[in-house]
Design an enzyme around this catalytic site. Sequence first.
Site, PDB file in Angstrom:
ATOM      1  N   LYS A 153     -13.280  45.694  29.044  1.00  0.00           N
ATOM      2  CA  LYS A 153     -13.034  44.605  28.084  1.00  0.00           C
ATOM      3  C   LYS A 153     -14.062  44.639  26.941  1.00  0.00           C
ATOM      4  O   LYS A 153     -13.785  44.169  25.838  1.00  0.00           O
ATOM      5  CB  LYS A 153     -13.041  43.249  28.819  1.00  0.00           C
ATOM      6  CG  LYS A 153     -11.854  43.147  29.786  1.00  0.00           C
ATOM      7  CD  LYS A 153     -11.909  41.951  30.723  1.00  0.00           C
ATOM      8  CE  LYS A 153     -10.709  41.996  31.670  1.00  0.00           C
ATOM      9  NZ  LYS A 153     -10.747  40.961  32.716  1.00  0.00           N
ATOM     10  N   VAL A 185     -14.398  44.254  38.816  1.00  0.00           N
ATOM     11  CA  VAL A 185     -14.138  44.112  40.252  1.00  0.00           C
ATOM     12  C   VAL A 185     -14.154  45.452  40.999  1.00  0.00           C
ATOM     13  O   VAL A 185     -14.065  45.472  42.218  1.00  0.00           O
ATOM     14  CB  VAL A 185     -12.824  43.358  40.559  1.00  0.00           C
ATOM     15  CG1 VAL A 185     -12.911  41.889  40.167  1.00  0.00           C
ATOM     16  CG2 VAL A 185     -11.623  44.036  39.940  1.00  0.00           C
TER      17      VAL A 185
END
Length: 307
Positions: free
Chosen positions: A66, A260
């Site tokens: 991101k 994650v």
Amino acid sequence: MDLQSVVDDIYADLAPRIGEGKVADYIPQLARVNPAQFGIAITTVGGEVFSAGDAAVPFSIQSISKVFTLTLALGKAGETIWNRVGREPSGSAFNSIVQLEQEQGIPRNPFINAGAIVVTDMVLAGHAPREAIGEILRFVRYLADDETVGIDDAVAASEQATGYRNRALANFMRGFGNLQHPVDHVLGVYFHQCALAMTCRQLSRSGLFLANSGRDAMSGHSVVSNRRARRINALMLTCGHYDGSGDFAYHVGLPGKSGVGGGILAIAPGKASIAVWSPGLNKVGNSALGSAALEMLASRTGWSVFE
Ligand code: GLU
């Protein structure tokens, strides 16, 4: 300062804890990763690289991507992106839908899933999904200075098959008029960017421009302006660790972005870019050992944005 000894000592000190935390299991392909892995790599603005442990093993960078898509979107659309996504910590889980309804489809920040999906929609402008994926991959290879960086198609397919919550977020935002492309196109690109596979060494190299006022410290190329690098770092500090961002700022004191897959990219402005990886996550979804390693690194080097 002998940074090789610093990373060797951190590895040795944390070795007894390898395997700590819980591997993300909501993406089936990530649930299969061996938790007993831990790597750390530092690339300094002087161009030196120091690493220890599994620093040459590729892993799924997930939400760390991101940072790279935000950088691309800022390059394309400039500050207008802030009309469609906010800059405030969310205080909620990375995949929460609650605030989106209250805030009329404008996600809190570009690093929670909803915000990143909007940013991906911006990167998609004027492209077919395949071209946008190619653009993201080319950008990350350029930053890593490594053409071998790739996308793990099995991870992307695994997310496509199970990404119900991301689909809900995307549909919700499309309903509010905050996505301009079909949900399937946006998510296809988003899942592939999350499935970028990189080693700690490649990832730390990729973040170097953020440690060096926006300029690639090795080639001298300007990636973003100094002001923009500062702002991306500010967002990483305030929003980079899901609902654990305040805690990370308190304990580590450096801008960072976690994923994650168990990776964390941290930036010590003027000093170095650091990547750590260990798949086991703590309760808020940040790498348990990675967070501990960065806290040790910050305290042993004295690196902090709060000096
Ligand atoms: N691809 C993951 C998702 O959308 C990214 C989550 C993360 O790393 O925070 O659920």
